[in-house]
Enzyme design. Structure first.
Site, PDB file in Angstrom:
ATOM      1  N   SER A  64       0.799  -1.236   0.000  1.00 40.38           N
ATOM      2  CA  SER A  64       0.000   0.000   0.000  1.00 40.38           C
ATOM      3  C   SER A  64       0.831   1.285   0.000  1.00 40.38           C
ATOM      4  CB  SER A  64      -0.938   0.014   1.196  1.00 40.38           C
ATOM      5  OG  SER A  64      -1.973  -0.903   0.976  1.00 40.38           O
ATOM      6  N   LYS A  67       0.302   3.420  -2.947  1.00 42.31           N
ATOM      7  CA  LYS A  67      -0.881   4.284  -3.101  1.00 42.31           C
ATOM      8  C   LYS A  67      -0.519   5.767  -3.081  1.00 42.31           C
ATOM      9  CE  LYS A  67      -3.790   0.697  -0.992  1.00 42.31           C
ATOM     10  NZ  LYS A  67      -4.457   0.256   0.244  1.00 42.31           N
TER      11      LYS A  67
HETATM   12  N1  GLN Z   1      -2.364  -5.398  -1.639  1.00 42.15           N
HETATM   13  C1  GLN Z   1      -2.861  -5.257  -0.285  1.00 42.15           C
HETATM   14  C2  GLN Z   1      -4.368  -5.465  -0.280  1.00 42.15           C
HETATM   15  O1  GLN Z   1      -5.006  -4.985  -1.172  1.00 42.15           O
HETATM   16  C3  GLN Z   1      -2.510  -3.899   0.211  1.00 42.15           C
HETATM   17  C4  GLN Z   1      -2.997  -3.638   1.616  1.00 42.15           C
HETATM   18  C5  GLN Z   1      -1.990  -2.896   2.453  1.00 42.15           C
HETATM   19  O2  GLN Z   1      -0.805  -2.847   2.158  1.00 42.15           O
HETATM   20  N2  GLN Z   1      -2.456  -2.364   3.558  1.00 42.15           N
HETATM   21  O3  GLN Z   1      -4.915  -6.076   0.584  1.00 42.15           O
END
Ligand code: GLN
Length: 309
Positions: A64, A67
């Protein structure tokens, strides 16, 4: 103010002897295999110097943390139109929660919860095939890092695709409200590949440097995002970057930060430094346990909290 390299060495030592390291993410089988004893930290200063300790040159799944980069990319492509698809309020819920989506008619609370990041991917995909969108995201991150060697771990992407029921639910739910334009499997394909990008702490700290320097890469001089946009991305990182642990992170560390379930965290000390830390064991909310502790120690000793020394 303490000497940075000494502080990092001390942090890495403390991490090496820590007994409670948290738990490696289990719901993505490929991540569950990662050795939990690893720890790395890297600090890229706005004057171009880089300081590291521990396993700072070992690649890990950024998950994440990606993002932050897709938000910057989407804002660059679409401008403030992004905010009609996604909000900028903390969710107070786990990263993969579906509960608010129904009440808020498919518009995710912020771009850092899974639903919000999936909506951002849908925006980036406009006019692109999934492969092109993945290529654009990887290219953007390579550009920020000034390093063409950055790749996607296809095993992680596949592992998440095979176990992605929760994210598929979020995407279908949003699409039922008309909040997603592209077919769900295409959007998820791009999202899972973005999460499976592999970076080292050194690369990640370098990639985040523009956020510590008013939107401008201090090494190449390139203006990546406007000054105002960099400020706003940092604000969202502070309020939403650790999901329902964001308040605790702000309380303990006092820096904008974005975590990932691979155990990485990117934190920004505006005007001073971009910091990447990695330790795969997570706390119950899904944020790196030792990574958070390391950032708390670093911010305190360097007097880098955005709320004052
Ligand atoms: N790829 C992970 C998911 O979609 C990312 C979530 C995270 O890093 N918090 O569950």
């Amino acid at each position: 103010m303490a000497e940075l390299q000494e502080v990092l060495d001390e942090i890495a030592f403390d991490a090496s002897v820590a007994e409670d390291r948290g738990l490696v993410a289990q719901y993505i089988p490929q991540l569950a295999k990662v050795e939990p004893s690893q720890f790395g930290i890297s600090v890229a200063l706005t004057d171009g110097r880089v300081f590291s300790a521990g396993d700072a040159a070992t690649g890990f799944s950024i998950q994440s943390v990606s993002k932050v980069f897709t938000l910057a990319l989407a804002l660059g492509k679409l401008g403030d139109a992004v905010w009609s698809s996604v909000g900028r309020e903390p969710s107070g819920n786990p990263f993969n929660s579906i509960v608010q989506l129904e009440q808020e008619k498919g518009r995710p609370r912020n771009p850092f919860i899974n639903a919000g990041a999936i909506a951002v991917v849908d925006l980036i995909m406009a006019g692109h095939q999934p492969k092109e969108a993945i290529g654009e995201i990887v290219q953007f991150i390579r550009h920020l890092t000034d390093d063409d060697s950055i790749l996607i771990d296809q095993h992680v992407a596949r592992s998440e695709t095979d176990h992605g029921d929760r994210n598929a639910s979020l995407a279908h739910f949003m699409r039922s409200f008309g909040a997603i334009d592209h077919p769900v499997d295409h959007v998820l394909g791009v999202y899972f590949h973005q999460c499976a990008i592999v970076m080292t702490c050194q690369q990640l700290a370098r990639a985040g440097l523009f956020l510590a320097n008013q939107g401008r890469d201090p090494v190449t001089g390139a203006q990546v995002v406007s000054e105002q946009r960099a400020r706003r991305i940092n604000a969202i990182m502070l309020m939403c970057g650790h999901y329902d642990g964001s308040g605790e992170f702000a309380f303990r560390v006092g820096l904008p930060g974005k975590s990932g379930v691979g155990g990485g965290i990117l934190a920004i000390a505006p005007g001073k430094a971009s910091i990447a830390v990695w330790s795969p064991g997570l706390d119950p909310v899904g944020n790196s346990k030792l990574g958070s502790a390391a950032l708390e120690q670093l911010a305190r000793q360097m007097e880098w909290s955005v709320f004052g020394a």
